[in-house]
Motif scaffolding. Structure first.
Motif, PDB file in Angstrom:
ATOM      1  N   THR A  57       5.374  -8.778   7.218  1.00 55.29           N
ATOM      2  CA  THR A  57       4.915  -7.429   6.930  1.00 55.29           C
ATOM      3  C   THR A  57       6.018  -6.398   7.147  1.00 55.29           C
ATOM      4  O   THR A  57       7.009  -6.656   7.836  1.00 55.29           O
ATOM      5  N   ASN A  58       5.796  -5.246   6.563  1.00 55.36           N
ATOM      6  CA  ASN A  58       6.694  -4.120   6.734  1.00 55.36           C
ATOM      7  C   ASN A  58       5.842  -2.857   6.711  1.00 55.36           C
ATOM      8  O   ASN A  58       4.855  -2.793   5.962  1.00 55.36           O
ATOM      9  N   TYR A  59       6.222  -1.857   7.512  1.00 52.23           N
ATOM     10  CA  TYR A  59       5.426  -0.641   7.623  1.00 52.23           C
ATOM     11  C   TYR A  59       6.293   0.597   7.508  1.00 52.23           C
ATOM     12  O   TYR A  59       7.459   0.607   7.923  1.00 52.23           O
ATOM     13  N   GLY A  60       5.692   1.650   6.981  1.00 54.76           N
ATOM     14  CA  GLY A  60       6.353   2.940   6.997  1.00 54.76           C
ATOM     15  C   GLY A  60       6.394   3.475   8.421  1.00 54.76           C
ATOM     16  O   GLY A  60       5.512   3.173   9.234  1.00 54.76           O
ATOM     17  N   ASP A  61       7.383   4.266   8.709  1.00 55.85           N
ATOM     18  CA  ASP A  61       7.576   4.756  10.075  1.00 55.85           C
ATOM     19  C   ASP A  61       6.373   5.556  10.578  1.00 55.85           C
ATOM     20  O   ASP A  61       6.034   5.496  11.762  1.00 55.85           O
ATOM     21  N   GLU A  85       5.277  13.550  -2.723  1.00 55.06           N
ATOM     22  CA  GLU A  85       5.646  12.316  -3.382  1.00 55.06           C
ATOM     23  C   GLU A  85       4.877  11.138  -2.790  1.00 55.06           C
ATOM     24  O   GLU A  85       4.410  11.184  -1.657  1.00 55.06           O
ATOM     25  N   ARG A  86       4.804  10.102  -3.590  1.00 54.17           N
ATOM     26  CA  ARG A  86       4.142   8.887  -3.116  1.00 54.17           C
ATOM     27  C   ARG A  86       4.943   8.303  -1.953  1.00 54.17           C
ATOM     28  O   ARG A  86       6.181   8.253  -2.003  1.00 54.17           O
ATOM     29  N   GLU A  87       4.234   7.833  -0.955  1.00 55.76           N
ATOM     30  CA  GLU A  87       4.861   7.378   0.291  1.00 55.76           C
ATOM     31  C   GLU A  87       4.490   5.925   0.564  1.00 55.76           C
ATOM     32  O   GLU A  87       3.325   5.532   0.433  1.00 55.76           O
ATOM     33  N   PHE A  88       5.460   5.161   0.958  1.00 54.45           N
ATOM     34  CA  PHE A  88       5.227   3.769   1.338  1.00 54.45           C
ATOM     35  C   PHE A  88       4.429   3.701   2.634  1.00 54.45           C
ATOM     36  O   PHE A  88       4.731   4.405   3.598  1.00 54.45           O
ATOM     37  N   TRP A 142      10.168  -0.626   0.201  1.00 54.23           N
ATOM     38  CA  TRP A 142       9.611   0.701   0.463  1.00 54.23           C
ATOM     39  C   TRP A 142       9.450   1.496  -0.831  1.00 54.23           C
ATOM     40  O   TRP A 142       8.783   2.525  -0.854  1.00 54.23           O
ATOM     41  N   TYR A 143      10.102   1.046  -1.908  1.00 53.66           N
ATOM     42  CA  TYR A 143      10.208   1.861  -3.099  1.00 53.66           C
ATOM     43  C   TYR A 143       9.125   1.530  -4.126  1.00 53.66           C
ATOM     44  O   TYR A 143       8.990   0.382  -4.556  1.00 53.66           O
ATOM     45  N   TRP A 194       0.859  -1.185   0.000  1.00 62.31           N
ATOM     46  CA  TRP A 194       0.000   0.000   0.000  1.00 62.31           C
ATOM     47  C   TRP A 194       0.900   1.241   0.000  1.00 62.31           C
ATOM     48  O   TRP A 194       1.876   1.307   0.761  1.00 62.31           O
ATOM     49  N   PHE A 195       0.534   2.189  -0.835  1.00 64.11           N
ATOM     50  CA  PHE A 195       1.217   3.474  -0.883  1.00 64.11           C
ATOM     51  C   PHE A 195       0.159   4.563  -0.802  1.00 64.11           C
ATOM     52  O   PHE A 195      -1.016   4.327  -1.071  1.00 64.11           O
TER      53      PHE A 195
END
Length: 125
Positions: A57-61, A43-46, A107-108, A35-36
Protein backbone atom coordinates in the motif's frame (compact mmCIF):
# COMPACT_ATOMS: atom_id res chain seq x y z
CA UNK A 1 -13.16 -2.20 -16.74
CA UNK A 2 -16.03 -0.89 -14.68
CA UNK A 3 -15.49 0.73 -11.32
CA UNK A 4 -18.22 1.93 -9.00
CA UNK A 5 -17.50 3.81 -5.79
CA UNK A 6 -20.03 3.94 -2.98
CA UNK A 7 -20.33 4.60 0.73
CA UNK A 8 -19.99 8.35 0.85
CA UNK A 9 -22.13 10.58 3.01
CA UNK A 10 -22.32 13.41 5.49
CA UNK A 11 -20.47 12.83 8.76
CA UNK A 12 -19.09 14.88 11.60
CA UNK A 13 -15.46 15.56 12.33
CA UNK A 14 -13.93 12.63 14.17
CA UNK A 15 -16.30 10.08 12.64
CA UNK A 16 -15.39 7.11 10.51
CA UNK A 17 -16.63 6.05 7.10
CA UNK A 18 -15.87 3.16 4.75
CA UNK A 19 -15.91 3.57 1.01
CA UNK A 20 -16.18 0.66 -1.40
CA UNK A 21 -15.13 0.34 -5.00
CA UNK A 22 -16.67 -2.59 -6.84
CA UNK A 23 -14.64 -3.63 -9.84
CA UNK A 24 -15.71 -5.60 -12.87
CA UNK A 25 -12.90 -7.11 -14.90
CA UNK A 26 -11.61 -10.52 -15.86
CA UNK A 27 -8.74 -10.50 -13.42
CA UNK A 28 -7.11 -8.00 -11.16
CA UNK A 29 -3.88 -9.90 -10.72
CA UNK A 30 -0.89 -7.59 -11.08
CA UNK A 31 -3.18 -4.56 -10.89
CA UNK A 32 -2.86 -1.42 -8.82
CA UNK A 33 -6.00 0.22 -7.51
CA UNK A 34 -6.09 3.74 -6.15
CA UNK A 35 -8.32 6.22 -4.41
CA UNK A 36 -8.24 9.92 -5.23
CA UNK A 37 -10.32 12.81 -4.01
CA UNK A 38 -11.18 16.24 -5.29
CA UNK A 39 -12.50 19.15 -3.29
CA UNK A 40 -14.31 22.05 -4.95
CA UNK A 41 -11.85 24.40 -6.59
CA UNK A 42 -8.89 22.12 -5.93
CA UNK A 43 -6.89 19.65 -7.94
CA UNK A 44 -7.43 15.95 -7.62
CA UNK A 45 -5.39 14.55 -4.74
CA UNK A 46 -3.92 11.11 -4.23
CA UNK A 47 -5.33 9.31 -1.21
CA UNK A 48 -4.16 5.70 -1.29
CA UNK A 49 -3.19 2.83 -3.55
CA UNK A 50 -2.91 -0.93 -3.21
CA UNK A 51 -1.34 -3.66 -5.29
CA UNK A 52 -3.98 -6.29 -5.82
CA UNK A 53 -1.64 -9.27 -5.75
CA UNK A 54 0.85 -8.51 -2.98
CA UNK A 55 -1.22 -6.11 -0.89
CA UNK A 56 1.42 -3.42 -0.73
CA UNK A 57 0.00 0.00 0.00
CA UNK A 58 0.84 3.65 -0.35
CA UNK A 59 -0.84 6.68 1.23
CA UNK A 60 -0.98 10.40 0.75
CA UNK A 61 0.68 12.35 3.52
CA UNK A 62 -2.55 13.97 4.66
CA UNK A 63 -4.29 10.64 5.34
CA UNK A 64 -1.48 8.48 6.69
CA UNK A 65 -2.35 6.82 9.99
CA UNK A 66 -6.04 7.70 9.53
CA UNK A 67 -7.07 5.89 6.36
CA UNK A 68 -6.60 2.24 5.42
CA UNK A 69 -6.94 0.77 1.95
CA UNK A 70 -7.70 -2.93 1.53
CA UNK A 71 -9.11 -5.32 -1.03
CA UNK A 72 -11.31 -8.40 -1.13
CA UNK A 73 -10.23 -10.72 -3.90
CA UNK A 74 -13.44 -12.72 -3.87
CA UNK A 75 -15.75 -9.74 -4.01
CA UNK A 76 -13.40 -7.83 -6.35
CA UNK A 77 -13.84 -4.81 -4.15
CA UNK A 78 -11.40 -2.24 -2.84
CA UNK A 79 -12.17 -0.49 0.42
CA UNK A 80 -11.08 2.76 1.96
CA UNK A 81 -11.59 2.84 5.72
CA UNK A 82 -11.48 6.44 6.87
CA UNK A 83 -11.12 7.34 10.53
CA UNK A 84 -10.72 10.57 12.49
CA UNK A 85 -12.26 12.44 9.60
CA UNK A 86 -11.61 16.15 9.28
CA UNK A 87 -13.47 18.86 7.36
CA UNK A 88 -10.54 19.03 4.96
CA UNK A 89 -11.25 15.43 3.97
CA UNK A 90 -14.39 16.66 2.24
CA UNK A 91 -14.52 15.93 -1.48
CA UNK A 92 -15.56 13.55 -4.19
CA UNK A 93 -13.73 10.27 -3.78
CA UNK A 94 -13.03 8.22 -6.87
CA UNK A 95 -11.40 4.87 -7.39
CA UNK A 96 -9.12 4.13 -10.28
CA UNK A 97 -7.09 1.32 -11.79
CA UNK A 98 -3.75 1.24 -13.53
CA UNK A 99 -3.16 -0.88 -16.57
CA UNK A 100 -2.46 -4.51 -15.67
CA UNK A 101 1.24 -5.06 -15.23
CA UNK A 102 2.00 -1.51 -14.13
CA UNK A 103 2.97 -2.15 -10.54
CA UNK A 104 3.92 1.26 -9.18
CA UNK A 105 1.72 2.60 -6.38
CA UNK A 106 1.64 5.94 -8.13
CA UNK A 107 0.56 9.25 -6.64
CA UNK A 108 -0.23 10.64 -10.08
CA UNK A 109 -3.71 10.45 -11.50
CA UNK A 110 -2.30 10.44 -15.02
CA UNK A 111 -0.88 6.98 -14.33
CA UNK A 112 -4.34 5.49 -13.82
CA UNK A 113 -6.17 4.34 -16.90
CA UNK A 114 -9.63 3.52 -15.63
CA UNK A 115 -11.85 5.64 -13.41
CA UNK A 116 -15.16 5.12 -11.72
CA UNK A 117 -17.81 7.63 -10.82
CA UNK A 118 -17.01 9.16 -7.47
CA UNK A 119 -18.87 9.31 -4.21
CA UNK A 120 -19.29 12.47 -2.15
CA UNK A 121 -17.86 12.65 1.35
CA UNK A 122 -18.73 15.68 3.43
CA UNK A 123 -17.25 16.19 6.87
CA UNK A 124 -18.83 18.87 9.02
CA UNK A 125 -16.97 20.61 11.82
Amino acid sequence: VQLQASGGGLVQAGDSLRLSCAAAWRTFERSVMGWFRQAPGKEREFVAAIHWSNGKTNYGDSVKDRFTISRDNVKKTVYLQMSSLKPEDTGVYSCAKRLSGESGLSWYDRDYEYWGRGTQVTVSS
